[in-house]
Motif scaffolding. Structure first.
Motif, PDB file in Angstrom:
ATOM      1  N   THR A 167      -8.079  12.061  -2.774  1.00 34.97           N
ATOM      2  CA  THR A 167      -8.188  10.774  -3.471  1.00 34.97           C
ATOM      3  C   THR A 167      -7.039   9.862  -3.087  1.00 34.97           C
ATOM      4  O   THR A 167      -7.220   8.655  -2.882  1.00 34.97           O
ATOM      5  N   ALA A 168      -5.835  10.439  -2.990  1.00 35.69           N
ATOM      6  CA  ALA A 168      -4.656   9.658  -2.604  1.00 35.69           C
ATOM      7  C   ALA A 168      -4.841   9.047  -1.216  1.00 35.69           C
ATOM      8  O   ALA A 168      -4.482   7.882  -0.983  1.00 35.69           O
ATOM      9  N   LEU A 169      -5.412   9.806  -0.291  1.00 36.23           N
ATOM     10  CA  LEU A 169      -5.678   9.280   1.047  1.00 36.23           C
ATOM     11  C   LEU A 169      -6.726   8.180   1.000  1.00 36.23           C
ATOM     12  O   LEU A 169      -6.609   7.153   1.680  1.00 36.23           O
ATOM     13  N   LYS A 170      -7.759   8.371   0.174  1.00 39.35           N
ATOM     14  CA  LYS A 170      -8.835   7.386   0.075  1.00 39.35           C
ATOM     15  C   LYS A 170      -8.316   6.063  -0.492  1.00 39.35           C
ATOM     16  O   LYS A 170      -8.609   4.988   0.049  1.00 39.35           O
ATOM     17  N   VAL A 171      -7.539   6.152  -1.567  1.00 37.18           N
ATOM     18  CA  VAL A 171      -7.002   4.935  -2.183  1.00 37.18           C
ATOM     19  C   VAL A 171      -6.070   4.206  -1.217  1.00 37.18           C
ATOM     20  O   VAL A 171      -6.005   2.974  -1.189  1.00 37.18           O
ATOM     21  N   GLY A 172      -5.349   4.972  -0.401  1.00 34.38           N
ATOM     22  CA  GLY A 172      -4.387   4.374   0.522  1.00 34.38           C
ATOM     23  C   GLY A 172      -4.971   3.862   1.828  1.00 34.38           C
ATOM     24  O   GLY A 172      -4.256   3.249   2.629  1.00 34.38           O
ATOM     25  N   LYS A 173      -6.273   4.069   2.071  1.00 35.05           N
ATOM     26  CA  LYS A 173      -6.871   3.677   3.352  1.00 35.05           C
ATOM     27  C   LYS A 173      -6.708   2.196   3.678  1.00 35.05           C
ATOM     28  O   LYS A 173      -6.400   1.844   4.829  1.00 35.05           O
ATOM     29  N   PRO A 174      -6.916   1.276   2.740  1.00 39.93           N
ATOM     30  CA  PRO A 174      -6.730  -0.143   3.076  1.00 39.93           C
ATOM     31  C   PRO A 174      -5.305  -0.463   3.533  1.00 39.93           C
ATOM     32  O   PRO A 174      -5.114  -1.274   4.444  1.00 39.93           O
ATOM     33  N   VAL A 175      -4.310   0.172   2.931  1.00 36.96           N
ATOM     34  CA  VAL A 175      -2.919  -0.027   3.350  1.00 36.96           C
ATOM     35  C   VAL A 175      -2.712   0.533   4.747  1.00 36.96           C
ATOM     36  O   VAL A 175      -2.083  -0.101   5.607  1.00 36.96           O
ATOM     37  N   VAL A 176      -3.227   1.736   4.979  1.00 36.76           N
ATOM     38  CA  VAL A 176      -3.086   2.376   6.290  1.00 36.76           C
ATOM     39  C   VAL A 176      -3.682   1.492   7.381  1.00 36.76           C
ATOM     40  O   VAL A 176      -3.094   1.320   8.462  1.00 36.76           O
ATOM     41  N   LYS A 177      -4.846   0.903   7.121  1.00 35.98           N
ATOM     42  CA  LYS A 177      -5.484   0.033   8.111  1.00 35.98           C
ATOM     43  C   LYS A 177      -4.627  -1.198   8.410  1.00 35.98           C
ATOM     44  O   LYS A 177      -4.449  -1.579   9.570  1.00 35.98           O
ATOM     45  N   GLN A 178      -4.084  -1.807   7.352  1.00 35.42           N
ATOM     46  CA  GLN A 178      -3.240  -2.989   7.558  1.00 35.42           C
ATOM     47  C   GLN A 178      -1.979  -2.648   8.334  1.00 35.42           C
ATOM     48  O   GLN A 178      -1.614  -3.348   9.286  1.00 35.42           O
ATOM     49  N   VAL A 179      -1.312  -1.575   7.927  1.00 34.13           N
ATOM     50  CA  VAL A 179      -0.063  -1.199   8.578  1.00 34.13           C
ATOM     51  C   VAL A 179      -0.314  -0.807  10.032  1.00 34.13           C
ATOM     52  O   VAL A 179       0.456  -1.157  10.933  1.00 34.13           O
TER      53      VAL A 179
END
Length: 468
Positions: free
Chosen positions: A384-396
């Motif tokens: 879940t933590a990875l899923k929630v963080g996906k938009p940040v990961v894409k931007q970074v």
């Protein structure tokens, strides 16, 4: 019924010492009241996993309304809350003083407090959250601890997953060979008497992470304060209690608040500001402790004297001005604005700080990383933590790929930063047809304070690096 309010949001004290707070029937009544309002609003659908779980639960019920949802099915909704406060701070139109009086994060806290009082919190989960004890042990045996916690150590990480519920894939913080408080006791940098801010006094509240894990962050802040003329004392009585708050052990948090506030009271009385190095800890000192102990004078006084690290540097910059000597660092910086930075309602201080560095392009990313402290490394939560963080990961990832020169990725929350970098690594491994720039490498700095110190040429000494 009107929606929203022109009045500033406010939070009520947490009534954790009242019997009604732990009354399960009254808790369920409040859960149903709040969940029904959330069901009719749904503005928080994309903040974290709590709200999608709630809405899916209601939509999949017999009537499509809350009345046909069994209360025992609320637990996954509560479990998904990281206490990030973003629903309260940025989305909900019904927070106090609105008559609906919604405070979703503190309602989730109440649910966990009831569980904690009943003994429903797993013993190992409580052990993982004892950061001071674990930090002392980890630093005492840093070589062994850092070997055992490596993600590629299948033997020990499998055992940790089975026994402690820590996902074997989750990146865990390394331990320093020596806690920062012991390092600082042996050597303190000389204070620059010619700096514009000379005459200021500050207590550096090291926080458990900077004290036991990445001591370079504390080193960088100490060097920055000295270079800017600030007389500094390093004081760390104990952890702020955020890990215990996540588990609903409010009494333990109150004990920590009293202890730390009493220790720091003499410094505050002498005009010292208190600077916390991690935003979660600053949030506790400033906001959560006064809501838990509203009648405690020492806690209230400490709250008024407390600053987040970047906030304090920007306070100097705005009032006296920073000392000369900042130089370009080359490359581009992506700075993640963590949820607990945003919850302090202080603006993007980390972004402002980094833009003081000459000829440096700064790209802020303001969205939840998904980590959530101890929550994000647990087996039930890591995906879940990875899923929630996906938009940040894409931007970074896009920012890193575009960087002209060295790529810096930092966050005021070091754990969030490492979670983002790990998410980038996982995404790179799963993507074979998209070049992300990850092979060019990301510089090792975690915190914006470290980059500002780097721009001054005040990098941490090599003998204080984390033991590998």
């Amino acid at each position: 019924m009107r929606e929203g309010s022109l009045d500033a949001p406010m939070r009520h004290p947490i009534d954790w010492q009242e019997d009604d707070f732990y009354d399960e029937a009254k808790l369920d009544e409040e859960l149903r009241r709040v969940f029904d309002i959330c069901h009719g609003c749904r503005r928080c659908f994309n903040l974290c996993d709590s709200f999608p779980r709630l809405f899916d639960l209601i939509d999949g019920s017999d009537t499509g309304e809350l009345d046909s949802v069994d209360s025992k099915d609320f637990k996954p909704v509560v479990n998904a809350c990281t206490l990030c406060d973003m629903c309260f701070m940025t989305k909900c139109p019904y927070v106090p003083p609105h008559e609906f009086n919604l405070d979703f994060p503190h309602l989730m806290l109440r649910y966990r407090a009831v569980e904690n009082k009943k003994g429903d919190v797993a013993t190992m989960a409580k052990q993982v959250r004892k950061t001071d004890r674990n930090g002392k042990l980890g630093c005492g045996f840093s070589g062994l601890a850092n070997w055992a916690t490596r993600e590629d150590n299948r033997l020990t990480r499998t055992v940790m997953e089975t026994v402690a519920g820590i996902d074997r894939r989750a990146a865990l913080p390394k331990y320093a060979a020596t806690p920062f408080t012991k390092q600082a006791a042996k050597s303190m940098p000389a204070v620059n008497a010619d700096a514009p801010a000379h005459g200021r006094k500050a207590v550096l509240y090291a926080t458990c992470f900077a004290n036991y894990n990445n001591t370079d962050i504390a080193d960088a802040m100490l060097a920055l304060l000295a270079h800017n003329g600030v007389e500094t004392e390093v004081v760390y009585p104990e952890c702020c209690g955020m890990p215990q708050l996540e588990a609903g052990d409010i009494a333990k948090v109150a004990d920590k608040a009293k202890s730390v506030a009493r220790t720091l009271a003499p410094y505050v009385a002498e005009g010292y500001s208190v600077v916390a190095l991690v935003p979660s800890c600053a949030l506790m000192l400033k906001q959560e402790w006064p809501l838990i102990l509203p009648g405690d004078t020492a806690v209230k006084t400490l709250s008024e004297a407390s600053y987040d690290a970047a906030e304090y540097i920007m306070d100097i910059a705005g009032k006296e001005g920073l000392a000369d000597g900042l130089a370009p660092i080359g490359g581009e910086v992506t700075v993640h604005i963590s949820c607990h930075s945003r919850a302090q309602n202080m603006g993007q201080k980390a972004t402002q700080l980094l833009r003081l560095i000459p000829e440096t392009k700064v790209r802020p990313v303001e969205r939840c990383s998904g980590h959530g402290g101890a929550w994000g490394v647990e087996t039930d939560n890591f995906e879940t933590a990875l899923k929630v963080g996906k938009p940040v990961v894409k931007q970074v990832t896009k920012h890193v790929a575009k960087a002209d020169g060295p790529a810096y990725v930092v966050s005021e929350c070091p754990l969030a930063r490492e979670h983002i970098v790990q998410g980038m690594t996982i995404a790179e491994a799963d993507t074979t047809n998209i070049h992300t720039g990850m092979d060019s490498g990301i510089q090792a700095f975690q915190h914006p304070i470290q980059l500002l110190a780097h721009a001054y040429g005040l990098d941490a000494p090599t003998d204080r690096e984390t033991s590998s």
